[in-house]
Write a protein that holds these residues in place. Structure first.
Motif, PDB file in Angstrom:
ATOM      1  N   THR A   1      -2.701   2.250   5.774  1.00 49.44           N
ATOM      2  CA  THR A   1      -1.551   2.010   4.908  1.00 49.44           C
ATOM      3  C   THR A   1      -0.714   0.848   5.417  1.00 49.44           C
TER       4      THR A   1
ATOM      5  N   GLU B   1       5.697   2.717  -1.626  1.00 48.21           N
ATOM      6  CA  GLU B   1       4.805   1.642  -1.232  1.00 48.21           C
ATOM      7  C   GLU B   1       5.505   0.789  -0.182  1.00 48.21           C
TER       8      GLU B   1
ATOM      9  N   ARG C   1       0.855  -1.186   0.000  1.00 53.37           N
ATOM     10  CA  ARG C   1       0.000   0.000   0.000  1.00 53.37           C
ATOM     11  C   ARG C   1       0.889   1.234   0.000  1.00 53.37           C
TER      12      ARG C   1
END
Length: 327
Positions: free
Chosen positions: A279, A12, A4
């Motif tokens: 996240t 990421e 994520r």
């Protein structure tokens, strides 16, 4: 592992990271060799995001991660640290000169020229609304001391104040099956603004691991012993502010919801992963087995709607009265 993004960081990360508070202090003793083994096990299992702070063991956690990074150049890891808790907690301490000194110390501890992500470490509430603080943080980015900055918060209102600032890359907040309030406003606001959410204390200081009972005791150097009433820092950081006995009752109610083949801890982590806007979740680990088990939560299927509803029901009945209006 599922990746994520932190939109404002431009990176990421794997959805399960590693919180490194345990490697510094306040959770009992973790030896240096075991700390390095925990880091190695987590990374080999797929972790790409490490979260530490300058105050964890007064730099010990950062230094251990720095040694680990030196032994694994070009590892592709993202390391977030935090600053501000090594000094008296007054808004006047949050100045550019102090920020430079604090980040220089962390850069030395971690052995890097530029820090990936620096977070204000649960500062006094007025700090979140001070323009000068954000100007100083922007200066650190311009000076290439840090790549990006975020905040670690205690309350929903602090999170929302930080999310409203255009330079905030991340908000770290307590989010677990015993702390649902961030789902109402913080996660939607962060998603809309492109701010990453780092979910900390996902196991409620181990309560949601399902390993504890009424006979469990904790050492004198463990915050689950000495901070139950907030004697050392915000009480919400210990068992998410939930009374230990009530927490045990809630865990017993949640246990039938755990998917077959999963542990209670993996179920609790999967619940966090399934929340829109998260996240990365950063469980800690005091041994390599815990690190490996935490990562396996990412392999579980998303929890069905009826399971999520079951978590909400337990929260509403047992936990909400204790914590929902506080943070």
């Amino acid at each position: 592992m599922e990746k994520r993004s932190f939109p404002r960081l431009g990176r990421e990360v794997g959805v399960v990271g590693l919180g490194a508070w345990q490697l510094g202090a306040d959770w009992g003793t973790v030896g240096e060799d075991e700390a390095l083994e925990i880091l190695a096990t987590a990374v080999e299992a797929g972790v790409t995001f490490l979260d530490t702070a300058d105050v964890y063991g007064d730099g010990r956690s950062e230094q251990l991660i720095g040694r680990f990074l030196r032994e694994r150049p070009n590892s592709g890891l993202t390391v977030a640290t935090k600053m501000g808790r090594r000094v008296p907690q007054v808004p006047e301490a949050y100045t550019l000169d102090n920020f430079r000194a604090w980040t220089d110390r962390s850069r030395t501890n971690l052995g890097v020229d530029r820090l990936d992500l620096v977070q204000l470490h649960c500062p006094p509430t007025p700090v979140f609304r001070d323009d000068r603080v954000y100007d100083a943080l922007d200066t650190l980015v311009e000076e290439k001391r840090i790549a990006a900055y975020g905040v670690s918060v205690e309350t929903v209102e602090e999170a929302l104040a930080a999310i409203s600032r255009p330079g905030t890359a991340s908000v770290q907040i307590i989010l677990n099956a015993f702390r649902l309030k961030p789902l109402e406003r913080v996660l939607p606001a962060a998603a809309q603004a492109g701010v990453g959410i780092i979910a900390r204390v996902p196991l409620a200081s181990g309560l949601l691991s399902g390993r504890y009972d009424e006979h469990t005791s904790f050492g004198a150097d463990d915050h689950r012993n000495y901070n139950r009433q907030g004697q050392a820092f915000d009480v919400g950081e210990t068992f998410s502010g939930v009374d230990f006995t009530v927490g045990l009752d809630a865990v017993a109610r949640l246990r039938p919801l755990v998917p077959s083949g999963a542990t209670m801890a993996q179920f609790a982590l999967r619940w966090v992963i399934d929340q829109p806007g998260v996240t990365v979740v950063i469980p800690g680990a005091r041994n390599p087995g815990q690190a490996r088990g935490n990562v396996a939560a990412a392999d579980l299927a998303p929890l069905p709607a009826e399971t999520l509803a079951g978590v909400n029901a337990v929260y509403d009945e047992l936990i909400r009265p204790q914590v929902h209006n506080r943070w």
